[in-house]
Write a protein that holds these residues in place. Structure first.
Motif, PDB file in Angstrom:
ATOM      1  N   TRP A 145      -7.967  -2.583   9.836  1.00 12.96           N
ATOM      2  CA  TRP A 145      -6.550  -2.493  10.160  1.00 12.96           C
ATOM      3  C   TRP A 145      -6.166  -1.127  10.720  1.00 12.96           C
ATOM      4  O   TRP A 145      -5.173  -1.000  11.425  1.00 12.96           O
ATOM      5  N   GLU A 146      -6.969  -0.096  10.436  1.00 12.26           N
ATOM      6  CA  GLU A 146      -6.661   1.222  10.984  1.00 12.26           C
ATOM      7  C   GLU A 146      -6.853   1.258  12.496  1.00 12.26           C
ATOM      8  O   GLU A 146      -6.118   1.948  13.205  1.00 12.26           O
ATOM      9  N   TRP A 147      -7.838   0.513  13.004  1.00 12.89           N
ATOM     10  CA  TRP A 147      -7.984   0.397  14.452  1.00 12.89           C
ATOM     11  C   TRP A 147      -6.757  -0.272  15.060  1.00 12.89           C
ATOM     12  O   TRP A 147      -6.245   0.151  16.092  1.00 12.89           O
ATOM     13  N   GLU A 148      -6.292  -1.327  14.394  1.00 13.16           N
ATOM     14  CA  GLU A 148      -5.165  -2.087  14.929  1.00 13.16           C
ATOM     15  C   GLU A 148      -3.887  -1.255  14.973  1.00 13.16           C
ATOM     16  O   GLU A 148      -3.052  -1.417  15.863  1.00 13.16           O
ATOM     17  N   GLN A 149      -3.733  -0.353  14.016  1.00 14.73           N
ATOM     18  CA  GLN A 149      -2.530   0.471  13.964  1.00 14.73           C
ATOM     19  C   GLN A 149      -2.470   1.492  15.096  1.00 14.73           C
ATOM     20  O   GLN A 149      -1.404   2.065  15.351  1.00 14.73           O
ATOM     21  N   ARG A 150      -3.581   1.702  15.767  1.00 15.12           N
ATOM     22  CA  ARG A 150      -3.583   2.638  16.895  1.00 15.12           C
ATOM     23  C   ARG A 150      -2.922   2.059  18.146  1.00 15.12           C
ATOM     24  O   ARG A 150      -2.600   2.804  19.069  1.00 15.12           O
ATOM     25  N   VAL A 151      -2.766   0.737  18.190  1.00 11.97           N
ATOM     26  CA  VAL A 151      -2.191   0.090  19.371  1.00 11.97           C
ATOM     27  C   VAL A 151      -0.675   0.130  19.229  1.00 11.97           C
ATOM     28  O   VAL A 151      -0.058  -0.792  18.688  1.00 11.97           O
ATOM     29  N   GLY A 176       5.845  -3.348  11.129  1.00  8.05           N
ATOM     30  CA  GLY A 176       5.104  -3.053  12.353  1.00  8.05           C
ATOM     31  C   GLY A 176       3.816  -2.312  12.053  1.00  8.05           C
ATOM     32  O   GLY A 176       3.838  -1.281  11.359  1.00  8.05           O
ATOM     33  N   PRO A 177       2.674  -2.790  12.552  1.00 12.91           N
ATOM     34  CA  PRO A 177       1.394  -2.145  12.217  1.00 12.91           C
ATOM     35  C   PRO A 177       1.320  -0.694  12.645  1.00 12.91           C
ATOM     36  O   PRO A 177       0.672   0.120  11.986  1.00 12.91           O
ATOM     37  N   GLU A 178       2.000  -0.346  13.745  1.00 14.13           N
ATOM     38  CA  GLU A 178       1.923   1.032  14.224  1.00 14.13           C
ATOM     39  C   GLU A 178       2.530   2.029  13.247  1.00 14.13           C
ATOM     40  O   GLU A 178       2.255   3.239  13.317  1.00 14.13           O
ATOM     41  N   HIS A 179       3.361   1.548  12.317  1.00 11.19           N
ATOM     42  CA  HIS A 179       3.971   2.420  11.319  1.00 11.19           C
ATOM     43  C   HIS A 179       3.132   2.525  10.046  1.00 11.19           C
ATOM     44  O   HIS A 179       3.498   3.262   9.127  1.00 11.19           O
ATOM     45  N   GLY A 180       2.026   1.773   9.980  1.00 11.54           N
ATOM     46  CA  GLY A 180       1.083   1.887   8.871  1.00 11.54           C
ATOM     47  C   GLY A 180       1.559   1.391   7.528  1.00 11.54           C
ATOM     48  O   GLY A 180       1.165   1.947   6.494  1.00 11.54           O
ATOM     49  N   PRO A 181       2.385   0.332   7.461  1.00 17.93           N
ATOM     50  CA  PRO A 181       2.879  -0.096   6.152  1.00 17.93           C
ATOM     51  C   PRO A 181       1.890  -0.977   5.397  1.00 17.93           C
ATOM     52  O   PRO A 181       0.919  -1.495   5.975  1.00 17.93           O
ATOM     53  N   LEU A 182       2.140  -1.160   4.115  1.00 23.23           N
ATOM     54  CA  LEU A 182       1.493  -2.185   3.312  1.00 23.23           C
ATOM     55  C   LEU A 182       2.551  -3.251   3.063  1.00 23.23           C
ATOM     56  O   LEU A 182       3.633  -2.957   2.559  1.00 23.23           O
ATOM     57  N   VAL A 183       2.259  -4.490   3.458  1.00 24.05           N
ATOM     58  CA  VAL A 183       3.247  -5.567   3.423  1.00 24.05           C
ATOM     59  C   VAL A 183       2.935  -6.503   2.257  1.00 24.05           C
ATOM     60  O   VAL A 183       1.774  -6.876   2.032  1.00 24.05           O
ATOM     61  N   ARG A 184       3.970  -6.856   1.527  1.00 24.37           N
ATOM     62  CA  ARG A 184       3.822  -7.809   0.428  1.00 24.37           C
ATOM     63  C   ARG A 184       4.111  -9.213   0.931  1.00 24.37           C
ATOM     64  O   ARG A 184       5.257  -9.583   1.198  1.00 24.37           O
ATOM     65  N   LEU A 185       3.047 -10.016   1.129  1.00 27.67           N
ATOM     66  CA  LEU A 185       3.213 -11.404   1.530  1.00 27.67           C
ATOM     67  C   LEU A 185       3.641 -12.233   0.328  1.00 27.67           C
ATOM     68  O   LEU A 185       3.090 -12.082  -0.774  1.00 27.67           O
ATOM     69  N   GLY A 186       4.608 -13.115   0.533  1.00 28.16           N
ATOM     70  CA  GLY A 186       4.981 -14.031  -0.524  1.00 28.16           C
ATOM     71  C   GLY A 186       4.001 -15.176  -0.618  1.00 28.16           C
ATOM     72  O   GLY A 186       3.315 -15.523   0.347  1.00 28.16           O
ATOM     73  N   LEU A 187       3.905 -15.787  -1.801  1.00 26.93           N
ATOM     74  CA  LEU A 187       3.090 -16.974  -2.009  1.00 26.93           C
ATOM     75  C   LEU A 187       4.027 -18.089  -2.447  1.00 26.93           C
ATOM     76  O   LEU A 187       4.536 -18.085  -3.575  1.00 26.93           O
ATOM     77  N   PRO A 236      -0.718  -5.142   8.108  1.00 24.39           N
ATOM     78  CA  PRO A 236      -0.446  -5.884   9.346  1.00 24.39           C
ATOM     79  C   PRO A 236      -1.372  -5.459  10.472  1.00 24.39           C
ATOM     80  O   PRO A 236      -1.659  -4.270  10.654  1.00 24.39           O
ATOM     81  N   LEU A 237      -1.842  -6.450  11.235  1.00 28.33           N
ATOM     82  CA  LEU A 237      -2.653  -6.195  12.420  1.00 28.33           C
ATOM     83  C   LEU A 237      -1.746  -6.190  13.640  1.00 28.33           C
ATOM     84  O   LEU A 237      -0.536  -6.385  13.542  1.00 28.33           O
TER      85      LEU A 237
END
Length: 499
Positions: A145-151, A176-187, A236-237
């Motif tokens: 995911w760190e590669w993806e955040q570079r885009v 947004g992946p570019e901001h480097g967050p950790l997202v809590r997905l609901g189940l 997020p990717l």
């Protein structure tokens, strides 16, 4: 020149409330964001079959478009493969424009007002993305995911590269992946009897007679209007709605928002075919001498709604040899990466990508091999070794070509199946050459140099001849946004970089 559109002021106002320290950086990024989106729009105006453009004339001082109402639009000579923002101003008759939204508004073309709003949001969101993205070190990332955040800039050629309608500033920063967050997905628990499930749905996402369907928090709040008592954390990717669980699979969620050209929900059609497509792709990849790994679809489920569905997919990290120092990099992230000797490296990568793409096309499968779906495995020194492909939802499969090679035809129906050679070549050439390779090269000259070297030793199949001798197809992304009543993809042709 014109005052900034409302979208920029709206984002500035929201940013002042939620992240005031970022406001100066946001303001500083706005001119570059305007030029980046204007460059993408100028590419479309120069090359797409827009019905209100009657002629295009190239002269020593640039390109002039004559419109159906007699006005003239003038700008620099277009490079259809450029990724740098080189267009800072165009002129409509005697009026200069440095903002794509203002230009589109004053062009006054059908459906232009809605598209102008998208362009305004694209500029504002792009400036926000650039302002909020952390500085990247020269060290190669360890995690996918760190590669993806570079885009940070999104699609390299779409004027709506960063348009995220329906997302507040706080939500862009949070998701947004570019901001480097950790997202809590609901189940979200759904009775098994109400779901279509293909593949193997894991035990940890089951609760008795109910499936736990991963739900993006934006989707839960704005579309489903539901709260989830349990969840899982993921990164997020670049596609925004697909996220990577640390040490686990990637989760593709339904996100009923329009990002670039499409609403990102998940159809029942895609869920129904996912297991068949995945098994078929593994078999076909086995014919490519280890040059291609297809990320497996582990399981897919839908609660009879494109708004409530999810796909679990193998992480591309699975194809990296443990302890080897290899890295698997999304092609869209290559432009952000320090690579070895650029012309030689680019030619080697192009040869690998074309070898895989053309061999698969000859066998009967056209990949949607743009910079998001296509990844490359690099050696510790940066040599491209093999490719990884993910997300089979939009490939094309030719029963006639498969039969010609004695390959059993899978049980597929619908839009994926076609024997139309134009459709098959458009799918591959438009995504791989006009997309992934062009975006990595960054200019027509660099792309031409890489292709000239890459194609020398490739088998001269009819598909390669078409690639060498015909104009290069690509999606008419702006025409599609200006044609809301026309379903499906629309296409245009770019000058062949090899001719």
């Amino acid at each position: 020149m014109h005052r900034p559109p409302t979208a920029e002021a709206e984002v500035a106002g929201e940013l002042t409330a939620v992240r005031p320290g970022l406001v100066p950086r946001y303001a500083a990024e706005l001119p570059g964001a305007r030029a980046a989106v204007l460059t993408r729009l100028w590419r479309a105006l120069a090359h797409e079959p827009l019905p209100w453009v009657t002629s295009r004339t190239t002269g020593p001082d640039g390109l002039t478009l004559r419109l159906t109402d007699g006005r003239r639009l003038h700008g620099p000579r277009p490079d259809p493969y450029a990724t740098a923002a080189y267009v800072t101003e165009v002129r409509l008759d005697r009026t200069a424009y440095d903002h794509p939204a203002r230009l589109m508004t004053d062009l006054g073309v059908p459906h232009g007002a809605d598209f102008a709003a998208e362009l305004g949001h694209s500029v504002a969101s792009l400036a926000l993305s650039r302002a909020g993205a952390p500085a990247h070190s020269t060290r190669w990332p360890e995690r996918d995911w760190e590669w993806e955040q570079r885009v940070v800039d999104g699609h390299p050629f779409h004027p709506g590269c960063r348009s995220r309608p329906g997302f507040s500033v706080a939500e862009q920063l949070a998701y947004g992946p570019e901001h480097g967050p950790l997202v809590r997905l609901g189940l979200l628990p759904v009775p098994v009897g109400e779901c279509l499930v293909t593949g193997a749905w894991p035990d940890e996402l089951r609760e008795g007679e109910r499936l736990l369907v991963p739900v993006h928090p934006w989707q839960a709040e704005h579309v489903l209007k539901r709260t989830c008592e349990t969840g899982l954390d993921a990164h997020p990717l670049m596609s925004l709605r697909t996220l990577a669980q640390p040490g686990g699979p990637h989760v593709k969620t339904a996100l009923s928002a329009r990002l670039t050209s499409s609403v990102r929900d998940i159809s029942g059609y895609s869920v129904a075919l996912s297991a068949t497509l995945s098994a078929f792709a593994q078999t076909l990849a086995g014919r490519l001498d280890g040059l291609l790994h297809v990320a497996r679809t582990l399981g897919a489920a839908t609660a009879d709604s494109p708004d409530l569905a999810a796909v679990l997919r193998e992480s591309p990290q699975a194809c990296v040899t443990p302890g080897s120092g290899e890295r698997v990099v999304p092609v869209a992230a290559l432009a952000t990466t320090a690579l070895p000797d650029s012309p030689t490296w680019l030619a080697g990568f192009a040869r690998l990508a074309l070898t895989v793409g053309l061999r698969l096309l000859d066998l009967g499968v056209a990949l949607e091999a743009h910079g998001q779906n296509l990844l490359v495995v690099l050696s510790p020194s940066g040599v491209p070794l093999r490719l990884v492909y993910r997300d089979l939802a939009d490939i094309r499969v030719s029963p006639a070509r498969l039969a010609r090679h004695g390959i059993p035809v899978p049980e597929l129906t619908g839009r994926i199946v076609t024997d139309d050679e134009t459709a098959l070549r458009r799918k591959l050439f438009g995504s791989l050459v006009a997309g992934a390779l062009a975006g990595t090269a960054g200019s027509a000259a660099a792309l031409r140099g890489a292709l000239e070297t890459a194609v020398r030793d490739l088998p001269r199949t009819p598909d390669l001849v078409a690639l060498l001798e015909q104009p290069l197809p690509t999606k008419a992304l702006t025409l599609m946004r200006l044609s809301p009543g026309t379903p499906g993809d629309q296409w245009t042709e770019l000058p062949n970089p090899l001719r």
